[in-house]
Design a protein around this motif. Structure first.
Motif, mmCIF file in Angstrom:
data_model
loop_
_atom_site.group_PDB
_atom_site.id
_atom_site.type_symbol
_atom_site.label_atom_id
_atom_site.label_comp_id
_atom_site.label_asym_id
_atom_site.label_seq_id
_atom_site.Cartn_x
_atom_site.Cartn_y
_atom_site.Cartn_z
ATOM 1 N N PHE A 141 19.334 9.212 5.403
ATOM 2 C CA PHE A 141 18.844 9.375 4.267
ATOM 3 C C PHE A 141 17.620 8.432 3.960
ATOM 4 C CE2 PHE A 141 18.523 9.224 -0.294
ATOM 5 C CZ PHE A 141 17.950 10.409 -0.543
ATOM 6 N N VAL A 142 18.320 7.046 3.918
ATOM 7 C CA VAL A 142 17.418 5.738 3.387
ATOM 8 C C VAL A 142 16.526 5.704 4.457
ATOM 9 C CG1 VAL A 142 17.677 3.394 3.267
ATOM 10 C CG2 VAL A 142 19.465 4.831 2.270
ATOM 11 N N THR A 143 16.425 6.053 5.973
ATOM 12 C CA THR A 143 15.441 5.742 6.780
ATOM 13 C C THR A 143 14.336 6.702 6.451
ATOM 14 O OG1 THR A 143 17.097 4.979 8.352
ATOM 15 C CG2 THR A 143 14.935 5.875 9.342
ATOM 16 N N GLY A 144 14.868 8.310 6.028
ATOM 17 C CA GLY A 144 14.152 9.100 5.950
ATOM 18 C C GLY A 144 13.111 8.998 4.804
ATOM 19 N N LEU A 145 13.609 8.409 3.747
ATOM 20 C CA LEU A 145 13.178 8.136 2.659
ATOM 21 C C LEU A 145 12.237 6.916 2.534
ATOM 22 C CD1 LEU A 145 13.091 8.605 -0.778
ATOM 23 C CD2 LEU A 145 14.858 7.148 -0.733
ATOM 24 N N ASN A 146 12.473 5.691 3.500
ATOM 25 C CA ASN A 146 11.615 4.727 3.794
ATOM 26 C C ASN A 146 10.192 5.399 4.349
ATOM 27 O OD1 ASN A 146 10.624 1.947 4.119
ATOM 28 N ND2 ASN A 146 11.780 1.704 5.823
ATOM 29 N N TYR A 147 10.229 6.235 5.416
ATOM 30 C CA TYR A 147 9.158 6.832 5.983
ATOM 31 C C TYR A 147 8.193 7.545 5.076
ATOM 32 C CZ TYR A 147 11.195 6.059 10.556
ATOM 33 O OH TYR A 147 11.742 5.368 11.969
ATOM 34 N N ILE A 148 9.000 8.129 4.192
ATOM 35 C CA ILE A 148 8.056 8.961 3.323
ATOM 36 C C ILE A 148 7.427 7.915 2.335
ATOM 37 C CG2 ILE A 148 8.433 10.273 0.986
ATOM 38 C CD1 ILE A 148 10.697 11.938 2.450
ATOM 39 N N GLY A 149 8.252 6.816 1.992
ATOM 40 C CA GLY A 149 7.473 5.643 1.073
ATOM 41 C C GLY A 149 6.244 5.221 1.596
ATOM 42 N N HIS A 150 6.295 4.896 3.088
ATOM 43 C CA HIS A 150 5.334 4.493 3.848
ATOM 44 C C HIS A 150 4.039 5.581 3.889
ATOM 45 C CE1 HIS A 150 7.045 0.789 5.450
ATOM 46 N NE2 HIS A 150 8.203 1.534 6.009
ATOM 47 N N ASN A 151 4.219 6.703 3.975
ATOM 48 C CA ASN A 151 3.563 7.688 3.992
ATOM 49 C C ASN A 151 2.876 7.878 2.730
ATOM 50 O OD1 ASN A 151 3.844 8.487 6.842
ATOM 51 N ND2 ASN A 151 5.008 10.249 6.297
ATOM 52 N N LEU A 152 3.352 7.782 1.380
ATOM 53 C CA LEU A 152 2.890 7.703 0.252
ATOM 54 C C LEU A 152 1.803 6.658 -0.002
ATOM 55 C CD1 LEU A 152 5.738 9.228 -1.835
ATOM 56 C CD2 LEU A 152 3.630 10.261 -1.287
ATOM 57 N N ASN A 153 2.198 5.597 0.508
ATOM 58 C CA ASN A 153 1.295 4.039 0.527
ATOM 59 C C ASN A 153 0.163 4.343 1.126
ATOM 60 O OD1 ASN A 153 0.905 1.550 -0.174
ATOM 61 N ND2 ASN A 153 1.984 0.621 1.492
ATOM 62 N N GLN A 154 0.179 5.019 2.314
ATOM 63 C CA GLN A 154 -0.962 5.143 2.998
ATOM 64 C C GLN A 154 -1.894 6.236 2.256
ATOM 65 O OE1 GLN A 154 0.552 6.665 6.571
ATOM 66 N NE2 GLN A 154 0.857 4.635 7.639
ATOM 67 N N ILE A 155 -1.375 7.193 1.474
ATOM 68 C CA ILE A 155 -1.864 8.331 0.850
ATOM 69 C C ILE A 155 -2.737 7.435 -0.155
ATOM 70 C CG2 ILE A 155 -1.707 10.047 -0.470
ATOM 71 C CD1 ILE A 155 0.192 11.190 1.518
ATOM 72 N N THR A 156 -1.836 6.760 -0.710
ATOM 73 C CA THR A 156 -2.385 5.902 -2.084
ATOM 74 C C THR A 156 -3.571 5.120 -1.780
ATOM 75 O OG1 THR A 156 -0.174 6.037 -3.116
ATOM 76 C CG2 THR A 156 -1.793 4.463 -3.979
ATOM 77 N N LYS A 157 -3.440 4.363 -0.427
ATOM 78 C CA LYS A 157 -4.486 3.351 0.014
ATOM 79 C C LYS A 157 -5.781 3.992 0.100
ATOM 80 C CE LYS A 157 -5.622 0.227 3.606
ATOM 81 N NZ LYS A 157 -5.363 -0.607 4.781
ATOM 82 N N ARG A 158 -5.532 5.209 0.788
ATOM 83 C CA ARG A 158 -6.843 6.214 1.361
ATOM 84 C C ARG A 158 -7.472 6.784 -0.013
ATOM 85 N NH1 ARG A 158 -8.642 8.421 6.294
ATOM 86 N NH2 ARG A 158 -6.783 6.783 6.675
ATOM 87 N N MET A 159 -6.495 6.946 -1.212
ATOM 88 C CA MET A 159 -7.223 7.689 -2.456
ATOM 89 C C MET A 159 -8.100 6.439 -3.038
ATOM 90 S SD MET A 159 -5.249 8.820 -5.915
ATOM 91 C CE MET A 159 -4.947 6.965 -6.227
ATOM 92 N N HIS A 160 -7.574 5.271 -2.953
ATOM 93 C CA HIS A 160 -8.356 4.285 -3.729
ATOM 94 C C HIS A 160 -9.483 3.867 -2.856
ATOM 95 C CE1 HIS A 160 -5.430 2.947 -6.841
ATOM 96 N NE2 HIS A 160 -4.653 3.223 -6.077
ATOM 97 N N MET A 161 -9.537 4.183 -1.683
ATOM 98 C CA MET A 161 -10.765 3.638 -0.874
ATOM 99 C C MET A 161 -11.932 4.824 -1.219
ATOM 100 S SD MET A 161 -8.949 2.421 2.616
ATOM 101 C CE MET A 161 -10.251 3.230 3.688
ATOM 102 N N THR A 162 -11.499 6.114 -1.078
ATOM 103 C CA THR A 162 -12.360 7.212 -1.151
ATOM 104 C C THR A 162 -12.550 7.654 -2.690
ATOM 105 O OG1 THR A 162 -10.606 8.849 -1.137
ATOM 106 C CG2 THR A 162 -11.667 8.113 1.248
ATOM 107 N N GLY A 163 -11.620 7.299 -3.386
ATOM 108 C CA GLY A 163 -11.771 7.903 -4.797
ATOM 109 C C GLY A 163 -11.393 9.349 -5.109
ATOM 110 N N ARG A 164 -10.706 9.859 -4.015
ATOM 111 C CA ARG A 164 -10.511 11.384 -4.143
ATOM 112 C C ARG A 164 -8.862 11.612 -4.199
ATOM 113 N NH1 ARG A 164 -14.304 12.776 0.481
ATOM 114 N NH2 ARG A 164 -12.190 12.585 1.701
ATOM 115 N N LEU A 165 -8.347 12.389 -4.939
ATOM 116 C CA LEU A 165 -6.902 12.747 -4.738
ATOM 117 C C LEU A 165 -6.807 14.063 -4.563
ATOM 118 C CD1 LEU A 165 -4.018 11.986 -5.736
ATOM 119 C CD2 LEU A 165 -4.635 12.669 -7.876
ATOM 120 N N SER A 166 -5.759 14.426 -3.302
ATOM 121 C CA SER A 166 -5.699 15.700 -3.006
ATOM 122 C C SER A 166 -4.871 16.387 -4.306
ATOM 123 C CB SER A 166 -4.525 15.767 -1.891
ATOM 124 O OG SER A 166 -4.109 16.766 -1.724
#
Length: 112
Positions: free
Chosen positions: A64-89
């Motif tokens: 569960f902790v490992t899966g949660l860690n992967y989700i956290g990495h993905n959310l971090n990447q989404i946030t980075k992309r959002m800050h770069m492009t200025g668009r939020l899904s």
């Protein structure tokens, strides 16, 4: 003969005060009487014994902790992309709410 001096690690200098409801006090009193202690002695023993346990006995499933860690990495990447492009899904807020619900559900099962 005078009472022996306590060592510094056994000398009680701090006071903690908390209030109980009548039903909470009655429950604590009943347990204290059964064990042959005063109410404040039992309360102190309960607090100290919970501190001495060391590591928390309740642990989360490593998968569960490992899966949660992967989700956290993905959310971090989404946030980075959002800050770069200025668009939020538009689905990102719903996704985050669903993730929070899954975490709450998993921790409730794990700790109960």
């Amino acid at each position: 003969m005078a009472r022996p001096t306590l060592t510094s690690d056994r000398h009680r200098v701090h006071r903690i005060v908390f209030r109980l409801t009548s039903s909470e006090y009655e429950c604590l009193l009943e347990q204290a009487l059964q064990l042959g202690h005063r109410v404040n002695e039992l309360a102190r023993m309960l607090v100290i014994s919970s501190l001495e346990v060391g590591e928390d006995e309740r642990t989360l499933d490593p998968a569960f902790v490992t899966g949660l860690n992967y989700i956290g990495h993905n959310l971090n990447q989404i946030t980075k992309r959002m800050h770069m492009t200025g668009r939020l899904s538009p689905s990102l807020t719903a996704l985050c709410e669903r993730i929070e619900a899954l975490i709450d559900e998993a921790t409730a099962k794990e700790f109960n």
